[in-house]
Structures are given as C-alpha cells and as structure tokens.
Design a protein around this motif. Sequence first.
Motif, PDB file in Angstrom:
ATOM      1  N   GLN A  21     -27.542 -18.193  18.062  1.00 19.07           N
ATOM      2  CA  GLN A  21     -28.473 -17.647  19.047  1.00 19.07           C
ATOM      3  C   GLN A  21     -29.296 -18.755  19.703  1.00 19.07           C
ATOM      4  O   GLN A  21     -29.614 -19.764  19.075  1.00 19.07           O
ATOM      5  CB  GLN A  21     -29.421 -16.654  18.357  1.00 19.07           C
ATOM      6  N   THR A  22     -29.613 -18.523  20.974  1.00 21.11           N
ATOM      7  CA  THR A  22     -30.416 -19.514  21.688  1.00 21.11           C
ATOM      8  C   THR A  22     -31.815 -19.004  21.992  1.00 21.11           C
ATOM      9  O   THR A  22     -32.658 -19.741  22.456  1.00 21.11           O
ATOM     10  CB  THR A  22     -29.763 -19.863  23.037  1.00 21.11           C
ATOM     11  N   GLY A  23     -32.019 -17.726  21.753  1.00 17.80           N
ATOM     12  CA  GLY A  23     -33.328 -17.158  22.063  1.00 17.80           C
ATOM     13  C   GLY A  23     -33.455 -16.764  23.524  1.00 17.80           C
ATOM     14  O   GLY A  23     -34.532 -16.492  24.014  1.00 17.80           O
ATOM     15  N   THR A  24     -32.334 -16.748  24.265  1.00 16.27           N
ATOM     16  CA  THR A  24     -32.375 -16.325  25.671  1.00 16.27           C
ATOM     17  C   THR A  24     -31.548 -15.060  25.842  1.00 16.27           C
ATOM     18  O   THR A  24     -30.835 -14.631  24.933  1.00 16.27           O
ATOM     19  CB  THR A  24     -31.760 -17.393  26.593  1.00 16.27           C
ATOM     20  N   GLY A  25     -31.595 -14.491  27.039  1.00 18.97           N
ATOM     21  CA  GLY A  25     -30.823 -13.286  27.330  1.00 18.97           C
ATOM     22  C   GLY A  25     -29.322 -13.520  27.244  1.00 18.97           C
ATOM     23  O   GLY A  25     -28.552 -12.568  27.131  1.00 18.97           O
ATOM     24  N   LEU A  26     -28.917 -14.776  27.286  1.00 22.43           N
ATOM     25  CA  LEU A  26     -27.489 -15.091  27.202  1.00 22.43           C
ATOM     26  C   LEU A  26     -26.862 -14.553  25.928  1.00 22.43           C
ATOM     27  O   LEU A  26     -25.712 -14.141  25.896  1.00 22.43           O
ATOM     28  CB  LEU A  26     -27.279 -16.616  27.244  1.00 22.43           C
ATOM     29  N   ASP A  27     -27.653 -14.559  24.848  1.00 21.64           N
ATOM     30  CA  ASP A  27     -27.138 -14.063  23.566  1.00 21.64           C
ATOM     31  C   ASP A  27     -26.710 -12.608  23.690  1.00 21.64           C
ATOM     32  O   ASP A  27     -25.656 -12.204  23.233  1.00 21.64           O
ATOM     33  CB  ASP A  27     -28.223 -14.163  22.490  1.00 21.64           C
ATOM     34  N   LEU A  28     -27.573 -11.836  24.343  1.00 19.76           N
ATOM     35  CA  LEU A  28     -27.314 -10.418  24.505  1.00 19.76           C
ATOM     36  C   LEU A  28     -26.059 -10.193  25.354  1.00 19.76           C
ATOM     37  O   LEU A  28     -25.228  -9.345  25.065  1.00 19.76           O
ATOM     38  CB  LEU A  28     -28.536  -9.773  25.181  1.00 19.76           C
ATOM     39  N   MET A  29     -25.939 -11.025  26.409  1.00 19.70           N
ATOM     40  CA  MET A  29     -24.772 -10.890  27.288  1.00 19.70           C
ATOM     41  C   MET A  29     -23.485 -11.217  26.541  1.00 19.70           C
ATOM     42  O   MET A  29     -22.498 -10.503  26.634  1.00 19.70           O
ATOM     43  CB  MET A  29     -24.920 -11.841  28.492  1.00 19.70           C
ATOM     44  N   ARG A  30     -23.551 -12.296  25.742  1.00 23.34           N
ATOM     45  CA  ARG A  30     -22.345 -12.683  24.982  1.00 23.34           C
ATOM     46  C   ARG A  30     -21.973 -11.584  24.005  1.00 23.34           C
ATOM     47  O   ARG A  30     -20.819 -11.237  23.834  1.00 23.34           O
ATOM     48  CB  ARG A  30     -22.611 -13.985  24.231  1.00 23.34           C
ATOM     49  N   SER A  31     -23.004 -11.019  23.358  1.00 20.67           N
ATOM     50  CA  SER A  31     -22.759  -9.972  22.374  1.00 20.67           C
ATOM     51  C   SER A  31     -22.138  -8.740  23.035  1.00 20.67           C
ATOM     52  O   SER A  31     -21.195  -8.144  22.529  1.00 20.67           O
ATOM     53  CB  SER A  31     -24.073  -9.599  21.709  1.00 20.67           C
ATOM     54  N   ALA A  32     -22.670  -8.368  24.188  1.00 26.01           N
ATOM     55  CA  ALA A  32     -22.153  -7.197  24.890  1.00 26.01           C
ATOM     56  C   ALA A  32     -20.717  -7.439  25.326  1.00 26.01           C
ATOM     57  O   ALA A  32     -19.862  -6.555  25.206  1.00 26.01           O
ATOM     58  CB  ALA A  32     -23.033  -6.906  26.100  1.00 26.01           C
ATOM     59  N   ASP A  33     -20.432  -8.633  25.812  1.00 26.48           N
ATOM     60  CA  ASP A  33     -19.070  -8.986  26.210  1.00 26.48           C
ATOM     61  C   ASP A  33     -18.107  -8.810  25.043  1.00 26.48           C
ATOM     62  O   ASP A  33     -17.032  -8.246  25.176  1.00 26.48           O
ATOM     63  CB  ASP A  33     -19.019 -10.444  26.692  1.00 26.48           C
ATOM     64  N   ALA A  34     -18.550  -9.308  23.904  1.00 25.75           N
ATOM     65  CA  ALA A  34     -17.692  -9.257  22.718  1.00 25.75           C
ATOM     66  C   ALA A  34     -17.399  -7.827  22.316  1.00 25.75           C
ATOM     67  O   ALA A  34     -16.397  -7.536  21.697  1.00 25.75           O
ATOM     68  CB  ALA A  34     -18.368  -9.996  21.564  1.00 25.75           C
TER      69      ALA A  34
END
Lengths: 117, 239
Positions: free
Chosen positions: B204-217
């Motif tokens: 995790q990076t602590g940014t919204g990118l984490d959420l996007m990656r998780s949703a993609d997965a």
Amino acid sequence: MNGVTTLAERLSDLRAIKKMGIRELGRAVGVTGMHISNLEKGKSAPSAELVLKLAEALDADADELLSLADQVSPEVAAVIQKNHQTIPNFLRSAKDLTPEQWAKLQKQVEKMNKDNQ
Amino acid sequence: MSHLEMEFTEIPLADIETRAQKLIEDYEDHVGKRVRTPVPVESIAEHYLGYTIDITDEGLFEDPKYLGGIVFDEAVIRVNAAVESHEGRYNFTIAHEIGHHVLHREQFVAARNDQTPNIMCREVSAKPIEERQADQFASALLMPADEVAKAMRQIPSASGDISVRALRALAGKVCKIGGFTNVSNTAMCNRLITLGYARGLDYQTGTGLDLMRSADARGFSGIDTWLYKRLKKLMRIFR
C-alpha cells in the motif's frame, strides 16, 4: 557543567540527561520540535518566558539558563523597573565587589527580609 | 541521497528482521527493561545510538519529498519538519534512518569519496535497494513480528485473502490491540502483507491508487471506484 558554554549545548545536554525526546520537550513548553532543534543548534534565541519553561521541563537552574540566554528573569526585570533609579545606581557602585562581599550582601538582604516579615 | 554512486548489496529479508530484533534486544540491555510497543525509536536513535535528531525545513528539506536523512560524520538524523506532526511518518522516518545506520553505515563510510554526498536521504518516491532495505528494517523495528503475531491472535480468522478496505480495518485493529501507536495504518497494512497475514494485495502507498488497483483485481473498474469514493466524500462535505 563540564565545559559547556552555550545555551544550545546546555539544552541538548540537559535533554540527554532527562532522556527526553525533542518533540516531547517541545510539547512540554508549548513549541514545535523544530523550534527546540533550532535552539539546540543556536539558530534562534528564546524569550525569557520560554527559558523559564525550559528550565522547569528539564529540572534545570533557571538563572543559569537565563544567563546563558542573555536574558533577565521577568521577576528580576520587574524589580529593576520598580526601582529604576536605585538599582542601576546600586549595581554601578557594587560592580567591584568580590564574590565574598556579594555573599555577605546577600545574607544581609535575607536578614532584612526576615525582619520585614 | 538516493543518487549515490554506490552499489549496495542484497540483504535477505530474514537478516534484516534479525538485525532489527537484535537492535531492540541491545537497547533493552542498555536500558535494563523490556521494550514494549510503541517501540521508542527516537530514544533508540538519540539515547542509545548517540545520534542527534534535527527537525528542519532548511536546505534539502525545504522540499517535502525529502522526508529524512542521516549524516554519519556528524551523528545527526535530520527529519523534515513537514512530517513532525504525523506520528507514523515521523517515527517511520527515524526508524528508516536507523536502518541505514545498522545496514549501510560501514559500507557507506568505507566507500565514500570527495564526490559522495555526506547524507543518505529518505525520499517519498525514489526506492533504490538501500532505501527499500531501510524501509524493511524500519517496519521490522517498529512492528516486531512477535508483537504483531500476539495482536493477530486476538483477532480470530483475520488473515488470508482480503480487500484493501478489510486490510485497512484489520491494520487499525492490530495497531489498537498491539499498542502500535507510532505507526501509520499504511505501514501496518504493508507489515501484515510482508508477514503473510494478508494475501492477494500489493504493498500500500496510502493513496487512492491502492483502492483502484484493488478494484481492478476484483473485476471492477478502478476509476469508477475511485470516482465513487471521491463523490461520497464530497457529498459528506456538502451535507
């Protein structure tokens, strides 16, 4: 004091003895950790009020820290202001007294204070 | 600094864990008592290793991307004033610099020449090998594996495949139960991933990118989820 001569060094030394964190000391006296860092680097000069708070937080001699900070305690400053003619004259005439004579004078003042009570 | 003309060698993660644990044990011997969480990294740096902590916004640290740095010659750990009030980032930065002291100091001092900067710096994004190793060390120092395990035992059926949201909730619980009050939620998330308590997620990076990656997965559109989150936040503000 082990040869410590500046306020910056003395503060750093006292904080190490107390094993206090830099932010912990800052919080105790109401300033940021960066302010404490700057004081310990000699990059900023504290007010007399801050020196008194630092002395309390570090269990240190306030007069020693005030002297290193080139500051006069607000309490002492108030006494001078109240006696703005007498005290400067007195200090001028007492400037050549020896430490022993100062000690005698101190005892005399203490005795007068006791008599006043 | 990350642009060191110096090649640091690989260090197995297990060695980094062991060296962080050893530092805690040495510090315990020094203070004569057992160290509990939160691990006092400020005190380890200043009162055991002999570094001065300097919180500053000058020079290199006018730029908030430089979070901290260590100057071996002067025995100083510099911390960017921008992270002073962020408990997790402040402590992680100090722990990271301690990592450089333990893992890299000898090599850095021996290999230095006139052109080498005298400071090793922690940047927000740049992650050469020595920076990754210092991060791993910081995680192990602040969140000892046995202390995390102890907290995890109190949270039944917590580990395994997990969403980002569930991971963040789990990390919050572990921090609370384990007394990890000086680490961020993101740092604990990554520690749980490293220790194998959370699978199927990137660090995790602590940014919204984490959420996007998780949703993609999980087969959702990352950008939709991201926008939905932002919209929800805006609605909360204007309500």
